[in-house]
Write a protein that holds these residues in place. Structure first.
Motif, PDB file in Angstrom:
ATOM      1  N   UNK A   1      98.681 -75.430   6.797  1.00 20.77           N
ATOM      2  CA  UNK A   1      98.788 -75.489   8.255  1.00 20.77           C
ATOM      3  C   UNK A   1      97.596 -76.226   8.866  1.00 20.77           C
ATOM      4  N   UNK A   2      96.442 -76.195   8.183  1.00 18.49           N
ATOM      5  CA  UNK A   2      95.302 -76.974   8.663  1.00 18.49           C
ATOM      6  C   UNK A   2      95.571 -78.474   8.512  1.00 18.49           C
ATOM      7  N   UNK A   3      96.221 -78.826   7.422  1.00 18.16           N
ATOM      8  CA  UNK A   3      96.581 -80.237   7.220  1.00 18.16           C
ATOM      9  C   UNK A   3      97.543 -80.686   8.306  1.00 18.16           C
ATOM     10  N   UNK A   4      98.475 -79.784   8.701  1.00 21.36           N
ATOM     11  CA  UNK A   4      99.442 -80.127   9.731  1.00 21.36           C
ATOM     12  C   UNK A   4      98.809 -80.401  11.076  1.00 21.36           C
ATOM     13  N   UNK A   5      97.592 -79.908  11.295  1.00 20.56           N
ATOM     14  CA  UNK A   5      96.906 -80.158  12.580  1.00 20.56           C
ATOM     15  C   UNK A   5      96.020 -81.393  12.536  1.00 20.56           C
ATOM     16  N   UNK A   6      95.944 -82.038  11.379  1.00 14.23           N
ATOM     17  CA  UNK A   6      95.136 -83.238  11.275  1.00 14.23           C
ATOM     18  C   UNK A   6      95.793 -84.398  12.017  1.00 14.23           C
TER      19      UNK A   6
ATOM     20  N   UNK B   1      89.542 -87.030   4.598  1.00 16.34           N
ATOM     21  CA  UNK B   1      89.767 -86.231   5.813  1.00 16.34           C
ATOM     22  C   UNK B   1      90.011 -84.757   5.503  1.00 16.34           C
ATOM     23  N   UNK B   2      90.032 -84.384   4.208  1.00 17.29           N
ATOM     24  CA  UNK B   2      90.410 -83.026   3.835  1.00 17.29           C
ATOM     25  C   UNK B   2      89.220 -82.119   3.577  1.00 17.29           C
ATOM     26  N   UNK B   3      88.021 -82.597   3.714  1.00 16.93           N
ATOM     27  CA  UNK B   3      86.843 -81.771   3.440  1.00 16.93           C
ATOM     28  C   UNK B   3      86.869 -80.512   4.297  1.00 16.93           C
ATOM     29  N   UNK B   4      86.665 -79.362   3.646  1.00 19.85           N
ATOM     30  CA  UNK B   4      86.605 -78.089   4.354  1.00 19.85           C
ATOM     31  C   UNK B   4      87.961 -77.458   4.599  1.00 19.85           C
ATOM     32  N   UNK B   5      89.047 -78.134   4.247  1.00 18.72           N
ATOM     33  CA  UNK B   5      90.383 -77.584   4.464  1.00 18.72           C
ATOM     34  C   UNK B   5      90.892 -76.923   3.188  1.00 18.72           C
ATOM     35  N   UNK B   6      91.653 -75.845   3.342  1.00 17.44           N
ATOM     36  CA  UNK B   6      92.236 -75.148   2.188  1.00 17.44           C
ATOM     37  C   UNK B   6      93.701 -74.790   2.392  1.00 17.44           C
ATOM     38  N   UNK B   7      94.208 -74.903   3.626  1.00 19.93           N
ATOM     39  CA  UNK B   7      95.561 -74.441   3.918  1.00 19.93           C
ATOM     40  C   UNK B   7      96.435 -75.597   4.420  1.00 19.93           C
TER      41      UNK B   7
ATOM     42  N   UNK C   1      99.158 -79.499  -3.345  1.00 20.26           N
ATOM     43  CA  UNK C   1     100.027 -78.779  -2.429  1.00 20.26           C
ATOM     44  C   UNK C   1     100.707 -79.701  -1.435  1.00 20.26           C
ATOM     45  N   UNK C   2      99.966 -80.695  -0.939  1.00 23.11           N
ATOM     46  CA  UNK C   2     100.560 -81.660   0.014  1.00 23.11           C
ATOM     47  C   UNK C   2     101.676 -82.429  -0.681  1.00 23.11           C
ATOM     48  N   UNK C   3     101.448 -82.808  -1.938  1.00 26.77           N
ATOM     49  CA  UNK C   3     102.492 -83.538  -2.660  1.00 26.77           C
ATOM     50  C   UNK C   3     103.746 -82.689  -2.839  1.00 26.77           C
ATOM     51  N   UNK C   4     103.552 -81.401  -3.123  1.00 25.96           N
ATOM     52  CA  UNK C   4     104.718 -80.531  -3.269  1.00 25.96           C
ATOM     53  C   UNK C   4     105.476 -80.416  -1.952  1.00 25.96           C
ATOM     54  N   UNK C   5     104.745 -80.338  -0.847  1.00 20.76           N
ATOM     55  CA  UNK C   5     105.396 -80.175   0.456  1.00 20.76           C
ATOM     56  C   UNK C   5     106.000 -81.471   0.958  1.00 20.76           C
ATOM     57  N   UNK C   6     105.432 -82.630   0.571  1.00 20.14           N
ATOM     58  CA  UNK C   6     105.962 -83.908   0.998  1.00 20.14           C
ATOM     59  C   UNK C   6     105.374 -84.381   2.317  1.00 20.14           C
ATOM     60  N   UNK C   7     105.813 -85.567   2.745  1.00 21.87           N
ATOM     61  CA  UNK C   7     105.280 -86.198   3.958  1.00 21.87           C
ATOM     62  C   UNK C   7     105.517 -85.340   5.188  1.00 21.87           C
ATOM     63  N   UNK C   8     106.568 -84.496   5.118  1.00 27.83           N
ATOM     64  CA  UNK C   8     106.910 -83.696   6.302  1.00 27.83           C
ATOM     65  C   UNK C   8     105.775 -82.779   6.737  1.00 27.83           C
ATOM     66  N   UNK C   9     104.874 -82.427   5.824  1.00 26.08           N
ATOM     67  CA  UNK C   9     103.787 -81.510   6.199  1.00 26.08           C
ATOM     68  C   UNK C   9     102.679 -82.225   6.966  1.00 26.08           C
ATOM     69  N   UNK C  10     102.699 -83.551   7.013  1.00 23.56           N
ATOM     70  CA  UNK C  10     101.692 -84.310   7.754  1.00 23.56           C
ATOM     71  C   UNK C  10     102.163 -84.526   9.192  1.00 23.56           C
TER      72      UNK C  10
ATOM     73  N   UNK D   1      96.528 -90.471  11.973  1.00 25.78           N
ATOM     74  CA  UNK D   1      96.641 -91.875  12.394  1.00 25.78           C
ATOM     75  C   UNK D   1      95.409 -92.672  11.985  1.00 25.78           C
ATOM     76  N   UNK D   2      94.247 -92.104  12.242  1.00 27.17           N
ATOM     77  CA  UNK D   2      93.030 -92.825  11.895  1.00 27.17           C
ATOM     78  C   UNK D   2      92.943 -93.123  10.413  1.00 27.17           C
ATOM     79  N   UNK D   3      93.358 -92.145   9.570  1.00 25.06           N
ATOM     80  CA  UNK D   3      93.325 -92.366   8.121  1.00 25.06           C
ATOM     81  C   UNK D   3      94.286 -93.464   7.713  1.00 25.06           C
ATOM     82  N   UNK D   4      95.448 -93.503   8.365  1.00 22.57           N
ATOM     83  CA  UNK D   4      96.419 -94.546   8.046  1.00 22.57           C
ATOM     84  C   UNK D   4      95.917 -95.917   8.483  1.00 22.57           C
ATOM     85  N   UNK D   5      95.426 -95.977   9.721  1.00 20.69           N
ATOM     86  CA  UNK D   5      94.999 -97.268  10.241  1.00 20.69           C
ATOM     87  C   UNK D   5      93.855 -97.845   9.417  1.00 20.69           C
TER      88      UNK D   5
END
Length: 857
Positions: free
Chosen positions: A719-724, A711-717, A657-666, A727-731
């Motif tokens: 909008x939850x990804x959008x609140x992540x 970082x996605x454990x426990x997430x299903x939606x 789903x994240x891939x379909x939405x693209x980087x904009x959803x992060x 930065x820490x994952x990237x760094x």
């Protein structure tokens, strides 16, 4: 007539066979025209010593031709059928202890071979009308050649046809000799239409027949593609009152035998006949008194559609060899006339001959017979045209689904029992499966209805209903008609005889059910719909939602679509099993079906049902859906939430789903974007082989599992990804040392001469941008650089108000040239500020000039 015969293993016997066959050909040449060409060959062979007292079996492609050939040979001996000459056809046998020549239809030969692979009672097999290249003929010839190779080197094989190209057959038979007899026939004049037909077929044919009756003598033979056209032409001729002395005689394979015999027999004295026939009259039959042939130029052939898994009859143009065969029917007794209902130009475009049936047929029965024979690899047999690999693969999948073959392609005990019935594997499996539920008699009736033409005659207004149960009511004599139309008495009787034949073969009692709707899990066993499901597990259908007034649509378990374009009583059913479809395209019309209940699917179709845990991304809801479904093929019978879904599967679906939405959803903060640009700059400078990772949009999406997955454990939606905070994952993509090197090589800030730490903007382009007030760079001679001095910073020189006044990557050049024009402008706009003539000697400043401070402000 041309005849290919298998070479004999003993050279001195070959002349004897050739002599016997030549006697048959000689008899043809001296006999009156029309006496029957092919029928004399087996009689000429009967006395051959190499037969050793064994019988001759002669194959004919159709039941009518088999009966007629046997009757002609018996008549030439002055005997009745069943004495020296007999026949075996489906559901009918006339042979006796003294029979020496058996005329059989092609499926019968396969059964003889399966029961006795050595054909120990037969010395010669004759394939007549082999040019038709039916599937049964090709299979029968392949098995005969294998039987001769394995068991009977003395078995003789004779292949006969009037239009066959014998070279290929002779080669297949081991360079067999070819005996050709030109025969004798009267000349036939051929007339074509001057222009293409413009009216309806039955109207045009009836007009040509009426004109021929007025202008020509003798009887007429009219070739039409099928029963429907025969009925319509017959009705038009009756309405036209062609004369009391003209007898109109339909001739097709579905007529009772007495009606077929009446059409073939000579017309009574003082009468003429108009025989309305299908292609059944092209070969093997001599219809007495015919002087005129009217050829509509069409024929109906079975075509297998691999997309639907159905074989249907298609109407095609006649081929050139068939047209020649039809034309020859007019010259058997006297000079004749052939009226072709197409132009001479159209004739040039006709195909020379029809492709062999084996190339585009349903090969399920063929493959089952080969498996029973022991031919695990069909390619090991001798074929004139080998069966296509794709069609064999489809047939193998069906036979495995029906339990006839195991995973290795070997025939099972169930498959052997299926082959014994001589039915299509679907119907054989249905009967045998029904027997285990004590419904074998009813399954025989259903098989009979599906094997014959529809027993309901289409009513004048509207189409036939699709409910198979109404056909069962008619078959059982419940009524002479139904709400769907009138019953065809001849078809009903044929279906009854077929059902009874299978019941006797399986030693089943007659069906005791008075109605077709009895059954189901609450009744006396499986319903008619369940019986159909045994035969057609891939055509169980589920109704789709739709608006009122729209065609009722269903989805089949094989994924295809089907519908009722007009209202039908079955359209209210949630589930159907479809036995026949008409038309192509996305939504074929349901022509024959029966309902099946959801409880029956559970009770009788358990092996077809499979639970599916479905964890997938729902783009509309923008979340992961975890469902447990019960499926039958492509159908979803039940669907409910899945408790405790696999976390790995949920994470994988969310990443899709994240891939379909693209980087904009992060939620990539400005700090993240600056960091990505800094890393990207170093990757460009030091190359893809450097330790600096690719952090472009495309690369991040491609490697989501690696850097964001934990970082996605426990997430299903989404909008939850959008609140992540990503930065820490990237760094974390950089090691501790790489982070230190990053800050050193591409710092976030630069120290300017005033001591200010000014932020660098790495996101503005390929080079970082330093936006600083011009006055803070007084005294700075060189352009600042990053990446170990390899990348010059782009400097945006700002006015005291923070507006850009100049952009440069060459600070020294700016001081030497452009500065003086900029100074003039700035002195006018900002007179309180100090704008020295020599900026390199002036001290840098962050403030305006104050009173009394002079140039040192």
């Amino acid at each position: 007539m041309r005849v290919s015969l298998s070479p004999l293993p003993i050279d001195d016997v070959l002349p004897e066979l050739a002599r016997a066959l030549a006697e048959g050909v000689s008899a043809l040449l001296t006999a009156p025209p029309g006496a029957g060409k092919t029928t004399r060959v087996p009689l000429a062979l009967m006395g051959a010593p190499w037969l050793g007292g064994r019988r001759i079996v002669m194959l004919e492609p159709r039941r009518l031709a088999a009966r007629a050939a046997a009757a002609r040979m018996a008549g030439s001996l002055g005997e009745s059928v069943g004495q020296t000459v007999g026949y075996r056809i489906r559901h009918e046998t006339k042979i006796g202890p003294s029979t020496r020549v058996e005329v059989v239809t092609e499926g019968i030969l396969t059964r003889l071979l399966q029961h006795d692979p050595s054909l120990s009672e037969y010395g010669c097999v004759v394939f007549d009308e082999f040019h038709e290249r039916s599937l049964h003929a090709d299979v029968g010839l392949a098995l005969c050649l294998d039987a001769r190779r394995l068991f009977r080197p003395d078995l003789r094989v004779v292949v006969m046809s009037a239009t066959l190209d014998c070279a290929g057959v002779a080669t297949l038979l081991g360079d067999a000799p070819i005996v050709t007899g030109a025969g004798r026939s009267f000349p036939v004049a051929v007339r074509h239409l001057e222009r293409s037909r413009s009216g309806s077929l039955d109207q045009d044919v009836a007009a040509v027949v009426r004109r021929a009756l007025r202008e020509e003598s003798g009887s007429l033979l009219v070739f039409l593609p099928g029963m429907g056209e025969i009925r319509r032409v017959e009705r038009r001729l009756q309405e036209a009152e062609v004369g009391a002395e003209v007898l109109i005689a339909p001739l097709h394979g579905e007529l009772p035998q007495e009606d077929q015999d009446r059409a073939i027999a000579p017309a009574p004295p003082g009468y003429r006949k108009v025989v309305l026939a299908t292609s059944i009259a092209e070969t093997s039959l001599t219809i007495e008194d015919v002087r005129v042939v009217v050829d509509a130029g069409l024929l109906r052939v079975p075509r297998y559609d691999p997309r639907t898994g159905l074989t249907r009859l298609d109407t095609i143009r006649v081929t050139r060899d068939s047209a020649d065969q039809r034309c020859g029917r007019a010259g058997r007794l006297a000079p004749g006339l052939c009226l072709r209902m197409w132009t001479s130009v159209d004739h040039q475009s006709l195909l020379p001959r029809r492709p062999p049936e084996i190339l585009d047929a349903d090969l399920a029965l063929c493959l089952l017979e080969l498996a029973v024979w022991g031919a695990g690899d069909p390619a090991a047999l001798s074929w004139l045209d080998p069966p296509p690999a794709g069609a064999l693969a489809r047939a193998r999948r069906l036979l495995e689904q029906l339990g006839a073959l195991d995973a290795a392609g070997r025939v099972t005990a169930h498959g052997r029992r299926m082959a014994e019935l001589g039915l299509h594997p679907r119907l054989a499996h249905m009967i045998l499966s029904a027997m285990s539920w004590h419904r074998g008699s009813e399954a025989c009736e259903v098989a009979a209805l599906l094997s014959e033409r529809d027993i309901i005659v289409r009513p004048a207004a509207g189409a036939r209903g699709a409910d198979l149960r109404s056909r069962l009511d008619l078959l059982r004599g419940k009524s002479a008609e139904s709400g769907d139309g009138m019953g065809d008495r001849g078809a009903v009787e044929r279906a009854r005889r077929a059902a009874e034949q299978w019941r006797r073969q399986l030693r089943l009692p007659a069906s005791s059910l008075s109605g077709a709707s009895t059954g189901g899990v609450k009744g006396r066993g499986p319903s008619v719909g369940v019986l159909l499901a045994f035969a057609y597990p891939d055509r169980i259908a589920q109704r789709l939602p739709g608006a009122k007034g729209d065609p009722v649509r269903y989805r089949l378990s094989n994924g295809r679509g089907a519908c009722f374009p007009t209202p039908d009583t079955l359209g209210v059913e949630e589930y159907l099993v479809v036995a026949d479809l008409e038309g192509a395209g996305e939504w074929a019309r349901i022509a024959l079906a029966a309902p099946i209940g959801s409880d029956e699917l559970d009770a009788y179709c358990g092996p077809l049902l499979r639970p599916v845990d479905l964890i997938e991304w729902d783009d509309r809801a923008r979340c992961v859906l975890a469902r447990r479904q019960q499926r039958l093929g492509e159908l979803v019978l039940r669907d409910h939430g899945l408790p405790d879904p696999d976390p790995e599967a949920v994470r994988a679906a969310l990443i899709r789903g994240i891939r379909q939405a693209g980087v904009a959803c992060l939620r990539l903060t400005p700090e993240c974007e600056q960091w990505r640009s800094r890393v990207g700059l170093l990757r460009r400078v030091y190359g893809a082989d450097s330790p600096w990772p690719d952090v472009s949009d495309e690369a991040l999406m491609a490697k989501l599992e690696d850097w964001l997955g934990p970082s996605l454990d426990g997430l299903t939606r989404l909008d939850q990804v959008g609140r992540l905070d990503v930065a820490g994952a990237l760094f974390a993509l950089l090691s501790w040392k790489e982070r230190q090197d990053l800050d050193r090589l591409v710092p976030t800030h630069l120290m300017v001469p005033t001591g200010s730490r000014v932020r660098l903007d790495y996101t503005a382009g390929d080079r970082p941008v330093l936006a600083v007030r011009l006055q803070e760079l007084f005294g700075c001679r060189e352009t600042p650089r990053v990446a170990g001095g390899q990348v010059a910073v782009v400097i945006h020189l700002l006015s005291p108000a923070g507006r850009p006044v100049q952009v440069t990557q060459d600070l020294a050049g700016f001081w030497a040239s452009s500065y003086f024009a900029v100074r003039k402008d700035l002195r006018g706009r900002y007179p309180k500020h100090h704008w020295p003539e020599d900026p390199l000697a002036a001290p840098p400043t962050r403030r305006a000039k104050r009173p009394g401070e002079g140039e040192r402000a």
